[in-house]
Design a protein around this motif. Structure first.
Motif, PDB file in Angstrom:
ATOM      1  N   SER A  34       0.867  -1.180   0.000  1.00 36.26           N
ATOM      2  CA  SER A  34       0.000   0.000   0.000  1.00 36.26           C
ATOM      3  C   SER A  34       0.907   1.235   0.000  1.00 36.26           C
ATOM      4  CB  SER A  34      -0.919   0.007   1.224  1.00 36.26           C
ATOM      5  OG  SER A  34      -0.177   0.190   2.408  1.00 36.26           O
ATOM      6  N   PRO A  35       0.403   2.408  -0.331  1.00 35.83           N
ATOM      7  CA  PRO A  35      -0.987   2.752  -0.615  1.00 35.83           C
ATOM      8  C   PRO A  35      -1.382   2.423  -2.061  1.00 35.83           C
ATOM      9  CG  PRO A  35       0.369   4.699  -0.804  1.00 35.83           C
ATOM     10  CD  PRO A  35       1.287   3.594  -0.365  1.00 35.83           C
ATOM     11  N   LEU A  36      -2.661   2.525  -2.320  1.00 35.16           N
ATOM     12  CA  LEU A  36      -3.189   2.321  -3.656  1.00 35.16           C
ATOM     13  C   LEU A  36      -2.849   3.524  -4.525  1.00 35.16           C
ATOM     14  CD1 LEU A  36      -5.054   0.548  -5.494  1.00 35.16           C
ATOM     15  CD2 LEU A  36      -6.925   2.046  -4.736  1.00 35.16           C
ATOM     16  N   GLY A  37      -2.198   3.270  -5.656  1.00 41.20           N
ATOM     17  CA  GLY A  37      -1.866   4.344  -6.576  1.00 41.20           C
ATOM     18  C   GLY A  37      -2.980   4.604  -7.568  1.00 41.20           C
ATOM     19  N   GLN A  38      -2.815   5.673  -8.318  1.00 37.39           N
ATOM     20  CA  GLN A  38      -3.779   6.027  -9.369  1.00 37.39           C
ATOM     21  C   GLN A  38      -3.079   5.933 -10.710  1.00 37.39           C
ATOM     22  OE1 GLN A  38      -6.592   9.418  -8.972  1.00 37.39           O
ATOM     23  NE2 GLN A  38      -5.517  10.308 -10.723  1.00 37.39           N
ATOM     24  N   ALA A  39      -3.630   5.202 -11.645  1.00 39.61           N
ATOM     25  CA  ALA A  39      -3.043   5.050 -12.973  1.00 39.61           C
ATOM     26  C   ALA A  39      -3.298   6.293 -13.817  1.00 39.61           C
ATOM     27  CB  ALA A  39      -3.617   3.819 -13.667  1.00 39.61           C
ATOM     28  N   LEU A  40      -2.328   6.620 -14.664  1.00 40.20           N
ATOM     29  CA  LEU A  40      -2.545   7.671 -15.653  1.00 40.20           C
ATOM     30  C   LEU A  40      -3.453   7.189 -16.775  1.00 40.20           C
ATOM     31  CD1 LEU A  40       1.004   9.255 -16.193  1.00 40.20           C
ATOM     32  CD2 LEU A  40      -0.766   9.924 -14.571  1.00 40.20           C
ATOM     33  N   TYR A  41      -3.453   5.905 -17.002  1.00 38.14           N
ATOM     34  CA  TYR A  41      -4.166   5.316 -18.129  1.00 38.14           C
ATOM     35  C   TYR A  41      -5.643   5.735 -18.136  1.00 38.14           C
ATOM     36  CZ  TYR A  41      -5.570   1.854 -21.612  1.00 38.14           C
ATOM     37  OH  TYR A  41      -6.055   1.248 -22.737  1.00 38.14           O
ATOM     38  N   GLY A  42      -6.048   6.373 -19.239  1.00 39.09           N
ATOM     39  CA  GLY A  42      -7.451   6.733 -19.424  1.00 39.09           C
ATOM     40  C   GLY A  42      -7.887   8.006 -18.717  1.00 39.09           C
ATOM     41  N   ARG A  43      -6.967   8.670 -18.006  1.00 40.69           N
ATOM     42  CA  ARG A  43      -7.328   9.912 -17.303  1.00 40.69           C
ATOM     43  C   ARG A  43      -7.354  11.089 -18.272  1.00 40.69           C
ATOM     44  NH1 ARG A  43      -9.162   8.659 -12.067  1.00 40.69           N
ATOM     45  NH2 ARG A  43      -8.030   6.787 -11.421  1.00 40.69           N
ATOM     46  N   THR A  44      -7.801  12.244 -17.768  1.00 42.80           N
ATOM     47  CA  THR A  44      -7.883  13.447 -18.603  1.00 42.80           C
ATOM     48  C   THR A  44      -6.798  14.434 -18.217  1.00 42.80           C
ATOM     49  OG1 THR A  44     -10.273  13.204 -18.870  1.00 42.80           O
ATOM     50  CG2 THR A  44      -9.336  15.385 -19.314  1.00 42.80           C
ATOM     51  N   ALA A  45      -6.004  14.808 -19.205  1.00 45.32           N
ATOM     52  CA  ALA A  45      -4.929  15.787 -19.015  1.00 45.32           C
ATOM     53  C   ALA A  45      -5.325  17.108 -19.649  1.00 45.32           C
ATOM     54  CB  ALA A  45      -3.636  15.279 -19.644  1.00 45.32           C
ATOM     55  N   GLY A  46      -5.109  18.186 -18.911  1.00 48.70           N
ATOM     56  CA  GLY A  46      -5.309  19.521 -19.452  1.00 48.70           C
ATOM     57  C   GLY A  46      -3.962  20.207 -19.588  1.00 48.70           C
ATOM     58  N   ILE A  47      -3.651  20.692 -20.782  1.00 49.63           N
ATOM     59  CA  ILE A  47      -2.370  21.349 -21.038  1.00 49.63           C
ATOM     60  C   ILE A  47      -2.639  22.809 -21.367  1.00 49.63           C
ATOM     61  CG2 ILE A  47      -0.292  21.394 -22.471  1.00 49.63           C
ATOM     62  CD1 ILE A  47      -0.738  18.439 -23.063  1.00 49.63           C
ATOM     63  N   ILE A  48      -2.057  23.698 -20.578  1.00 49.97           N
ATOM     64  CA  ILE A  48      -2.152  25.130 -20.856  1.00 49.97           C
ATOM     65  C   ILE A  48      -0.877  25.551 -21.572  1.00 49.97           C
ATOM     66  CG2 ILE A  48      -2.444  27.438 -19.892  1.00 49.97           C
ATOM     67  CD1 ILE A  48      -3.800  26.231 -17.500  1.00 49.97           C
ATOM     68  N   GLY A  49      -1.001  25.844 -22.848  1.00 54.28           N
ATOM     69  CA  GLY A  49       0.151  26.202 -23.670  1.00 54.28           C
ATOM     70  C   GLY A  49       0.509  25.074 -24.609  1.00 54.28           C
ATOM     71  N   PHE A  50       0.550  25.375 -25.908  1.00 51.91           N
ATOM     72  CA  PHE A  50       0.790  24.334 -26.909  1.00 51.91           C
ATOM     73  C   PHE A  50       1.955  24.735 -27.809  1.00 51.91           C
ATOM     74  CE2 PHE A  50      -0.909  21.441 -30.402  1.00 51.91           C
ATOM     75  CZ  PHE A  50      -0.695  20.277 -29.680  1.00 51.91           C
ATOM     76  N   GLY A  51       3.038  25.198 -27.135  1.00 53.40           N
ATOM     77  CA  GLY A  51       4.276  25.449 -27.866  1.00 53.40           C
ATOM     78  C   GLY A  51       5.077  24.156 -27.947  1.00 53.40           C
ATOM     79  N   GLY A  52       6.402  24.296 -27.978  1.00 52.62           N
ATOM     80  CA  GLY A  52       7.248  23.123 -28.105  1.00 52.62           C
ATOM     81  C   GLY A  52       7.044  22.122 -26.981  1.00 52.62           C
ATOM     82  N   ILE A  53       6.976  22.617 -25.742  1.00 56.51           N
ATOM     83  CA  ILE A  53       6.822  21.720 -24.595  1.00 56.51           C
ATOM     84  C   ILE A  53       5.434  21.093 -24.586  1.00 56.51           C
ATOM     85  CG2 ILE A  53       6.720  21.622 -22.074  1.00 56.51           C
ATOM     86  CD1 ILE A  53       8.896  23.831 -22.081  1.00 56.51           C
ATOM     87  N   GLY A  54       4.411  21.892 -24.808  1.00 52.96           N
ATOM     88  CA  GLY A  54       3.055  21.365 -24.808  1.00 52.96           C
ATOM     89  C   GLY A  54       2.860  20.274 -25.854  1.00 52.96           C
ATOM     90  N   LYS A  55       3.428  20.475 -27.033  1.00 53.32           N
ATOM     91  CA  LYS A  55       3.307  19.466 -28.090  1.00 53.32           C
ATOM     92  C   LYS A  55       4.059  18.188 -27.718  1.00 53.32           C
ATOM     93  CE  LYS A  55       2.670  22.622 -32.036  1.00 53.32           C
ATOM     94  NZ  LYS A  55       2.627  23.934 -31.359  1.00 53.32           N
ATOM     95  N   ALA A  56       5.300  18.349 -27.204  1.00 58.04           N
ATOM     96  CA  ALA A  56       6.086  17.170 -26.818  1.00 58.04           C
ATOM     97  C   ALA A  56       5.398  16.401 -25.695  1.00 58.04           C
ATOM     98  CB  ALA A  56       7.496  17.604 -26.388  1.00 58.04           C
ATOM     99  N   LEU A  57       4.789  17.134 -24.775  1.00 58.28           N
ATOM    100  CA  LEU A  57       4.084  16.494 -23.665  1.00 58.28           C
ATOM    101  C   LEU A  57       2.857  15.733 -24.154  1.00 58.28           C
ATOM    102  CD1 LEU A  57       3.564  16.003 -20.665  1.00 58.28           C
ATOM    103  CD2 LEU A  57       2.463  18.264 -20.569  1.00 58.28           C
ATOM    104  N   ALA A  58       2.102  16.342 -25.049  1.00 52.30           N
ATOM    105  CA  ALA A  58       0.906  15.674 -25.569  1.00 52.30           C
ATOM    106  C   ALA A  58       1.269  14.349 -26.231  1.00 52.30           C
ATOM    107  CB  ALA A  58       0.190  16.592 -26.558  1.00 52.30           C
ATOM    108  N   LEU A  59       2.369  14.340 -26.960  1.00 54.04           N
ATOM    109  CA  LEU A  59       2.813  13.105 -27.606  1.00 54.04           C
ATOM    110  C   LEU A  59       3.084  12.008 -26.581  1.00 54.04           C
ATOM    111  CD1 LEU A  59       5.251  14.318 -30.421  1.00 54.04           C
ATOM    112  CD2 LEU A  59       3.279  12.809 -30.724  1.00 54.04           C
ATOM    113  N   LEU A  60       3.757  12.373 -25.484  1.00 48.42           N
ATOM    114  CA  LEU A  60       4.064  11.379 -24.459  1.00 48.42           C
ATOM    115  C   LEU A  60       2.808  10.905 -23.745  1.00 48.42           C
ATOM    116  CD1 LEU A  60       7.332  12.792 -22.806  1.00 48.42           C
ATOM    117  CD2 LEU A  60       7.109  10.978 -24.512  1.00 48.42           C
ATOM    118  N   LEU A  61       1.920  11.824 -23.447  1.00 47.48           N
ATOM    119  CA  LEU A  61       0.717  11.452 -22.695  1.00 47.48           C
ATOM    120  C   LEU A  61      -0.214  10.554 -23.495  1.00 47.48           C
ATOM    121  CD1 LEU A  61      -0.114  14.818 -20.876  1.00 47.48           C
ATOM    122  CD2 LEU A  61       1.108  12.828 -19.979  1.00 47.48           C
TER     123      LEU A  61
END
Length: 333
Positions: A139-166
């Motif tokens: 324990s403790p019980l973790g939370q999976a990222l799988y299937g969750r909702t991500a909100g990205i503020i800013g879609f420059g170089g970092i925002g785009k690279a992050l979206a690809l990974l997520l």
């Protein structure tokens, strides 16, 4: 020799932080004179400098008027909020940064965001001592990222690279940006993209909020009490942009009320933060020392672009990605 008379170029890094910058600069420009200078000594040392790297120090008119040989203030990265660009232009000094895209910096920062999201979700801050103690186990019980909702503020170089990974976590990705790039968003697989005016729509659905925008007059305190209240209970906030994009008091109130599941910070309202800064006392705060972009890949890519800019200004040319292209550079002596 990399360029004629490169041994006569005096470069100052304003501060003793970000020490690896020295190694990468000397690797691409081995013959320059390079020194890391404490902020309190910067005015005196600037008198001989031709190039200054801010390294979180404030570069304003007090520096420019004491630096007759200064030709370029070059940011090792993107953020220019600590540089008085108007004064730089009046004193005939170019100001430049290095875009995150194309240097490896965007990818490195995006990796930090994923690391931080995983650490918060798996409660790494809480469980570090459990292995040594031997309990509690399983324990403790973790939370999976799988299937969750991500909100990205800013879609420059970092925002785009992050979206690809997520997307590899099958996350639903919502984005707001000043100038929404709908074609790239579609190509990456972003589920929804809107303008900054649509921020409230994004917040209501976001379980992981990623801050990927620069600090400007418009973005300072962009995330405050009303915005935090819109996030679903248990949401996580991750910030490797600039501290003041989030209102600190509002963030602490949201933590006190247990509205947020956790926060990851790589940037702060004062850097470095004071040891007794109350934001560091929360058990579900993941805090790192401004290292999201501090990787071998990022620094190698940045150093190549920085080298090009130093060579350009020493030849009387404007640097690439110049923030004040109207500047008239000083004559070569």
């Amino acid at each position: 020799m990399i360029m004629e008379n490169s041994s006569s170029i005096t470069v100052i890094i304003a501060g003793k932080n970000f020490a690896p910058v020295c190694d990468y600069l000397k690797n691409v420009l081995p013959e320059i004179s390079l020194e890391m200078v404490e902020a309190k000594d910067l005015i005196k040392k600037a008198e001989e400098a031709q190039i200054i790297f801010p390294a979180m120090a404030r570069i304003d008119e007090k520096i420019f008027k004491r630096a007759p040989s200064l030709r370029l203030v070059q940011q090792w990265g993107t953020g220019l909020e600590g540089i008085d660009i108007g004064s730089a232009t009046r004193y005939r000094v170019a100001v430049a940064n290095v875009p995150t895209a194309g240097s490896g910096n965007a990818e490195s920062v995006a990796e930090w965001y994923v690391m931080a999201a995983l650490c918060l979700s798996r409660k790494t801050c809480e469980i570090r001592s459990q292995v040594r103690k031997g309990y509690p186990w399983g324990s403790p019980l973790g939370q999976a990222l799988y299937g969750r909702t991500a909100g990205i503020i800013g879609f420059g170089g970092i925002g785009k690279a992050l979206a690809l990974l997520l997307k590899t976590f099958n996350m639903k990705i919502l984005v707001v940006d000043k100038k929404p790039d709908k074609i790239t968003a579609q190509n990456i697989g972003v589920d929804w993209i809107g303008e900054v005016a649509d921020l409230l729509h994004l917040l209501k659905k976001t379980e992981y909020l990623f801050i990927c925008i620069p600090l400007t007059a418009e973005t300072k305190n962009m995330i405050s009490q009303p915005e935090l209240a819109l996030l679903p209970k248990g949401a996580f906030i991750l910030n490797a942009a600039r501290g003041s994009v989030i209102n600190q008091q509002a963030l602490m109130q949201a933590m006190d009320s247990k509205h947020l599941g956790g926060v990851a910070l790589d940037v702060y309202w004062e850097e470095p933060p004071k040891p007794n800064d109350p934001i560091l006392d929360y058990p579900n705060i993941l805090a790192t020392p401004h290292i999201a972009g501090v990787t071998d890949v990022s620094y190698q890519g940045i150093s190549i672009q920085v080298k090009e800019n130093i060579i350009r200004v020493m030849k009387g040319k404007l640097p690439l990605n110049c923030a004040n292209p109207e500047v008239r550079l000083k004559d070569m002596k």
